[in-house]
Design an enzyme around this catalytic site. Structure first.
Site, PDB file in Angstrom:
ATOM      1  N   TYR A 167       5.574  -0.830  13.719  1.00  0.00           N
ATOM      2  CA  TYR A 167       5.060  -1.310  12.429  1.00  0.00           C
ATOM      3  C   TYR A 167       4.140  -0.266  11.793  1.00  0.00           C
ATOM      4  O   TYR A 167       4.237   0.031  10.600  1.00  0.00           O
ATOM      5  CB  TYR A 167       4.318  -2.620  12.682  1.00  0.00           C
ATOM      6  N   LYS A 186       4.639   1.668   8.263  1.00  0.00           N
ATOM      7  CA  LYS A 186       3.685   1.446   7.180  1.00  0.00           C
ATOM      8  C   LYS A 186       3.027   2.742   6.704  1.00  0.00           C
ATOM      9  O   LYS A 186       2.687   2.855   5.521  1.00  0.00           O
ATOM     10  CB  LYS A 186       2.620   0.438   7.634  1.00  0.00           C
TER      11      LYS A 186
END
Length: 301
Positions: A166, A170
Site C-alpha cells: 500500500y 501511495k
C-alpha cells in the site's frame, strides 16, 4: 467571497459507493456538479463486485435534486474505465473533475506477504489512478481545463507497519502527480493529492477506540478535496486532512555539502551531520531544480 460552485461541470469520483468517495460525490453534487459515481462494490481485499453501492449514492444525489449516474467498472480494467468515461461524455459531453479515490487493502508484514498481494494493491491504487487519469487527459486538454485529485496516504509518505504494498503504491501516486502537474500546466489542468485520515471500511480494523473514530468522519476530509477540485485549486500539492484539520506535506531536500570530485566513503561519513542538516532545505518544483543545485555546488556556489 462567493461560494465555490460546480454548476455546469462534470465530475467522476472512483470508489464512491461508500466512505470518503461517497462524501466527495455528495458534496460535489450539492454544489452543482453532475457526478459519475464509480464503485466496483467489492470487499476491502478487492474480491467480489456489484454496482448496488454506486446506485444508492446516485439515488441520494437525485433525491437531493442533483444529477448523477452510476458506474460499476473496475479502475484496473481498460474497457471498464473507457466505459466510465464514455458514460460521462454521452450523458453530459464533458469531464472537468476526476477524483481518484478507489482502493483496497492486503495488509501483511513484508516477510509474510506474497507477490500477488503486492501486485493487486499496486494495480488498484497506482494503475487504478493512472488509467482513469489517462482516459480523461485528452478531454481535459481539449477543454483547456481539468482538475484531478489523486489519493495518497501517510503510509506512502511516512511508512506504516504491514503496508509495504500500500505504501509503495501511495508514494508512486505522488511521483505520478509530480509529473502531471508539469505536463498539465499549459492546458489549465491542475493535479493535486489528498492524504486523508478518516474512519472508513479501510481503517475499521486498526483498533482505534470508538471516541477517536467518531472524530475521524470522512465528511471532515471532503472540504479539502472539493477545494482541490475547484477553479481556485493549486497544483502539485499534497494536502493532508483529518478531523477537520488540514496541512500541506512536502518532499524537501537539504542544501547538502560539496565534498568534491575525489569524494570518499569516509568523507561522506565524516560530513554526515552537514549533509543531513535541515537548515535551508527546499521543496523543489521539478527534478531540474535539484540538478541545478548540484551544478551550483560543482561550481563552488
Amino acid at each position: 467571497m462567493a461560494d465555490i460552485r460546480f454548476d455546469g461541470k462534470v465530475a467522476i469520483v472512483t470508489g464512491a459507493g461508500g466512505g470518503l468517495g461517497r462524501q466527495h460525490a455528495l458534496e460535489l453534487a450539492r454544489r452543482g456538479a453532475k457526478v459519475v459515481v464509480n464503485d466496483l462494490g467489492g470487499s476491502m481485499d478487492g474480491a467480489g463486485g456489484g454496482s448496488d453501492a454506486a446506485n444508492k449514492v446516485v439515488d441520494e444525489i437525485k433525491a437531493a435534486g442533483g444529477e448523477a449516474i452510476a458506474n460499476g467498472s473496475s479502475v484496473t480494467d481498460d474497457a471498464g474505465v473507457a466505459r466510465m468515461v464514455k458514460d460521462a461524455m454521452d450523458a453530459w459531453g464533458r469531464i472537468d473533475v476526476l477524483v481518484a479515490n478507489a482502493g483496497i487493502l492486503r495488509d501483511k508484514t513484508f516477510a509474510k506477504m506474497e507477490i500477488p498481494d503486492f501486485e493487486i494493491v499496486l494495480n488498484v491504487h497506482l494503475l487504478g489512478t493512472v488509467k482513469p487519469a489517462k482516459a480523461v487527459w485528452e478531454i481535459m486538454r481539449n477543454q483547456n481545463y481539468g482538475r484531478i485529485v489523486v489519493t495518497t496516504s501517510s503510509s506512502g509518505l511516512y511508512g506504516n507497519f504491514g503496508q509495504s504494498n500500500y505504501g509503495a503504491a501511495k508514494l508512486g501516486i505522488i511521483g505520478f502527480m509530480n509529473t502531471l502537474k508539469l505536463e498539465g500546466q499549459k492546458n489549465n489542468i491542475h493535479v493535486n493529492a489528498i492524504s486523508p485520515v478518516a474512519a472508513t471500511r479501510m481503517t475499521e480494523n486498526l483498533g482505534m477506540p470508538p471516541e477517536v473514530l467518531g472524530l475521524l468522519k470522512p465528511e471532515l476530509v471532503t472540504p479539502g478535496v472539493v477545494f482541490l477540485c475547484s477553479e481556485e485549486a493549486p497544483t502539485g500539492t499534497i494536502l493532508t486532512a483529518g478531523a477537520g484539520a488540514f496541512a500541506v506535506s512536502r518532499i524537501v531536500e537539504t542544501e547538502g555539502v560539496a565534498i568534491g570530485p575525489n569524494a570518499t566513503v569516509e568523507q561522506v561519513r565524516d560530513n554526515w551531520a552537514k549533509i543531513a542538516d535541515p537548515a535551508g532545505q527546499q521543496a523543489y518544483v521539478n527534478g531540474g531544480e535539484q540538478s541545478a543545485k548540484f551544478f551550483r555546488k560543482l561550481q563552488g556556489g
